[in-house]
Design a protein around this motif. Structure first.
Motif, PDB file in Angstrom:
ATOM      1  N   LEU A 215       0.814  -1.220   0.000  1.00 21.39           N
ATOM      2  CA  LEU A 215       0.000   0.000   0.000  1.00 21.39           C
ATOM      3  C   LEU A 215       0.849   1.273   0.000  1.00 21.39           C
ATOM      4  N   GLY A 216       1.892   1.321   0.838  1.00 19.66           N
ATOM      5  CA  GLY A 216       2.748   2.512   0.925  1.00 19.66           C
ATOM      6  C   GLY A 216       1.923   3.748   1.168  1.00 19.66           C
ATOM      7  N   ASN A 261       2.223  -8.711   6.684  1.00 18.38           N
ATOM      8  CA  ASN A 261       3.244  -8.957   5.677  1.00 18.38           C
ATOM      9  C   ASN A 261       2.583  -9.635   4.476  1.00 18.38           C
ATOM     10  N   ASP A 283       4.390  -3.575  -5.337  1.00 18.63           N
ATOM     11  CA  ASP A 283       5.410  -2.593  -5.743  1.00 18.63           C
ATOM     12  C   ASP A 283       6.497  -2.754  -4.677  1.00 18.63           C
ATOM     13  N   ILE A 284       7.365  -3.719  -4.938  1.00 19.77           N
ATOM     14  CA  ILE A 284       8.275  -4.243  -3.921  1.00 19.77           C
ATOM     15  C   ILE A 284       9.290  -3.198  -3.437  1.00 19.77           C
ATOM     16  N   GLN A 290      10.429   5.947   4.189  1.00 20.52           N
ATOM     17  CA  GLN A 290      11.209   5.007   5.011  1.00 20.52           C
ATOM     18  C   GLN A 290      12.698   5.353   4.915  1.00 20.52           C
ATOM     19  N   ALA A 399       9.855 -13.140   1.530  1.00 21.81           N
ATOM     20  CA  ALA A 399       8.472 -12.653   1.453  1.00 21.81           C
ATOM     21  C   ALA A 399       8.001 -12.652   0.004  1.00 21.81           C
TER      22      ALA A 399
HETATM   23  C1  SAM Z   1       7.528   1.091  -2.790  1.00 25.96           C
HETATM   24  S1  SAM Z   1       6.459   1.256  -1.429  1.00 25.96           S
HETATM   25  C2  SAM Z   1       4.863   1.237  -2.147  1.00 25.96           C
HETATM   26  C3  SAM Z   1       4.408   2.551  -2.626  1.00 25.96           C
HETATM   27  C4  SAM Z   1       2.997   2.591  -3.133  1.00 25.96           C
HETATM   28  N1  SAM Z   1       2.814   1.696  -4.249  1.00 25.96           N
HETATM   29  C5  SAM Z   1       2.622   4.009  -3.509  1.00 25.96           C
HETATM   30  O1  SAM Z   1       2.502   4.274  -4.692  1.00 25.96           O
HETATM   31  O2  SAM Z   1       2.459   4.846  -2.630  1.00 25.96           O
HETATM   32  C6  SAM Z   1       6.533  -0.294  -0.729  1.00 25.96           C
HETATM   33  C7  SAM Z   1       5.684  -0.466   0.509  1.00 25.96           C
HETATM   34  O3  SAM Z   1       5.529  -1.847   0.697  1.00 25.96           O
HETATM   35  C8  SAM Z   1       5.702  -2.159   2.043  1.00 25.96           C
HETATM   36  N2  SAM Z   1       6.243  -3.512   2.079  1.00 25.96           N
HETATM   37  C9  SAM Z   1       7.411  -3.962   1.589  1.00 25.96           C
HETATM   38  N3  SAM Z   1       7.543  -5.262   1.791  1.00 25.96           N
HETATM   39  C10 SAM Z   1       6.408  -5.665   2.403  1.00 25.96           C
HETATM   40  C11 SAM Z   1       5.938  -6.920   2.859  1.00 25.96           C
HETATM   41  N4  SAM Z   1       6.670  -8.026   2.745  1.00 25.96           N
HETATM   42  N5  SAM Z   1       4.717  -6.969   3.434  1.00 25.96           N
HETATM   43  C12 SAM Z   1       3.960  -5.849   3.564  1.00 25.96           C
HETATM   44  N6  SAM Z   1       4.366  -4.636   3.180  1.00 25.96           N
HETATM   45  C13 SAM Z   1       5.571  -4.544   2.584  1.00 25.96           C
HETATM   46  C14 SAM Z   1       6.651  -1.135   2.592  1.00 25.96           C
HETATM   47  O4  SAM Z   1       6.445  -0.956   3.972  1.00 25.96           O
HETATM   48  C15 SAM Z   1       6.281   0.095   1.775  1.00 25.96           C
HETATM   49  O5  SAM Z   1       5.353   0.886   2.447  1.00 25.96           O
END
Ligand code: SAM
Length: 490
Positions: A215-216, A261, A283-284, A290, A399
């Motif tokens: 979600l980010g 997660n 969107d990994i 962060q 993950a």
């Molecule tokens: C690149 S950002 C996403 C941005 C989002 N697509 C946007 O446009 O605002 C990646 C997000 O994925 C979350 N994230 C990464 N790996 C994760 C995981 N294994 N499980 C849940 N959340 C994860 C991070 O905490 C981060 O907030």
């Protein structure tokens, strides 16, 4: 039982003063009927053997059988109730039931799981456990309960330990809620990468249910919502969830935010009664806030605690790894996840330095790495090592593998699975998996002709991965390494 990430815990102020009962009650369809029947048969047999052992006065045998029964119940009933929730309505309907439990001064602690309730009670009045259970069940009228809850007698000491576990979990949950509320007040700025390309690939429209597994700040989710879709947004970072909740508030009930997660995406969604969806996007990687927040410890440019956890409640920070892993383990992490050629030399220096004093901050570690690897060119010498540690701390590749393995099962036929990656290790994993499931046939040199691929389940949407166009690269340099791959379930 260990509380699940979205369990709800409470412990009363009063402590056990005598023997207590632990009661486990659950929704009728929370466990598969065949598994329940198997457990009931095995339990009946064990109980019969316990009766015989009791008649013969064989205490040793009785204790052994009691243990077997406990293990059987933990394996067949308790663990599945926490990890897999087939119906999972209970956690969303705790209101009246929770009020009834709180009003009962004999209830010393409780934990709601997605489809089960575990509680600790000390009998006070005339009512026995069965009558109390019937009373509590009646408070949740719309839940269909399994008719025979488990009741176990606990000694005062066991009861005290159980209550203490609930108290700690309740405190952690309160702290997480507070952190999320506090995060809502902070600015969150992340520029969404491949926004249109990724969202359009999922064919968002009214009536379609999509999962945004990362979600980010809600950038991709917003486009999905604008197109009319219902979105389930998962993130393990409370700051991201808070930012997205604030940004996307206008979409009301079409947005569901889930903490957790994405490796557990199927379970997290099942806990909310969602079995299959029309599309899933991941969107990994990390978000800009962060990296930019020095306190999170992702950046070697700003002084901060050596943390790097996307989920601040995760058990292991970068400092834990740097200060406790063996030299060989450190070298492996730097080599495997950072492709750092000086991995052994850096690991050796880290071990030498931490023998003098623990390595606690980002800049301390960056200086240690720079002392081994002088700067050449534009890239900071710590870049690869920090990436490697971040991947290890968050088990990012583990993950991703878990998401890849479970993603297709979450999709309806015709559903789309889209993944944006930012470095070669991730992209390799996605490419390999997508190739595996999109090839109708497989061939081996020893076979006379190709054979049907038993894993064939999807088709590729783009022949090659999509990358950012010039306009996007000009405004967002972070997009330069992004690759989008999409498949469609057959
Ligand atoms: C690149 S950002 C996403 C941005 C989002 N697509 C946007 O446009 O605002 C990646 C997000 O994925 C979350 N994230 C990464 N790996 C994760 C995981 N294994 N499980 C849940 N959340 C994860 C991070 O905490 C981060 O907030």
């Amino acid at each position: 039982m260990m509380p699940a990430p979205n369990s709800l815990c409470h412990a009363a102020d009063s402590s056990p003063t005598g023997p207590c009962y632990r009661v486990l009650m659950w929704e009728q369809d929370a466990l598969a009927p065949e598994a329940l029947a198997q457990w009931a048969t095995a339990r009946k047999e064990l109980l019969a053997r316990m009766r015989d052992a009791g008649i013969k006065g064989s205490r040793g045998m009785l204790a052994q059988l009691e243990n077997e029964l406990r293990e059987l119940t933990a394996r067949a009933v308790e663990a599945p109730l926490v990890t897999c929730a087939r119906s999972a309505r209970l956690i969303t309907r705790v209101g009246a039931l929770e009020a009834a439990l709180r009003a009962d001064s004999g209830v010393l602690a409780y934990r709601f799981h997605p489809a089960a309730l575990e509680l600790l009670v000390q009998l006070q009045g005339e009512l026995g456990v069965d009558a109390l259970v019937a009373h509590w069940q009646a408070a949740a009228t719309d839940v269909c309960w399994y008719p025979a809850p488990l009741v176990e007698c606990l000694s005062p000491r066991e009861a005290m330990e159980w209550q203490a576990g609930c108290r700690v979990a309740a405190m952690e949950q309160a702290a997480a809620r507070e952190a999320e509320e506090e995060a809502e007040t902070r600015p969150f700025h992340h520029v969404t990468v491949l926004a249109r390309e990724a969202v359009d690939a999922l064919l968002p429209a009214e009536g379609r249910v999509l999962v945004d597994a990362t979600l980010g700040g809600g950038g991709h989710s917003e486009l999905m919502l604008r197109a009319g879709a219902t979105v389930w947004g998962i993130d393990q970072d409370p700051a991201a969830r808070a930012a997205a909740r604030k940004r996307l508030a206008a979409y009301g009930e079409r947005l569901h935010i889930v903490a957790g997660n994405f490796r557990n995406a199927a379970t997290l969604l099942a806990e909310h009664g969602v079995e299959q969806v029309d599309g899933l996007l991941a969107d990994i990687g990390i978000s800009s806030p962060q990296v930019d927040c020095a306190e999170r410890g992702f950046s070697f440019l700003a002084e901060g605690p050596l943390d790097m956890r996307m989920n601040p409640a995760a058990p292991r920070s970068a400092a834990d790894i740097v200060n406790t892993a063996t030299e060989a383990e450190l070298a492996d992490i730097l080599w495997q996840y950072g492709e750092e050629r000086a991995s052994r030399a850096i690991a050796r220096r880290i071990v030498q330095e931490r023998a003098k004093a623990p390595i606690r901050t980002t800049t301390q570690l960056a200086a240690i790495i720079s002392s081994v690897l002088p700067r050449k060119g534009k890239q900071h010498p710590a870049t690869r090592s920090f990436q490697a540690l971040r991947i290890a701390v968050n088990d990012e590749l583990g993950a991703l593998e878990a998401l890849l393995e479970s993603g297709l099962s979450l999709l309806k036929s015709g559903g789309r699975f889209a993944i944006i990656t930012f470095h070669s290790l991730e992209d390799r994993a996605v490419k390999r998996y997508f190739d595996r499931v999109t090839r109708p046939e497989i061939d081996r040199p020893e076979w006379p002709s190709p054979r049907p691929n038993p894993e064939y389940a999807a088709r590729s949407i783009f022949r090659k991965p999509l990358t950012a166009g010039e306009a996007e690269l000009a405004s967002n340099p972070r997009a330069r390494s992004a690759k989008l791959r999409v498949i469609e379930k057959l």
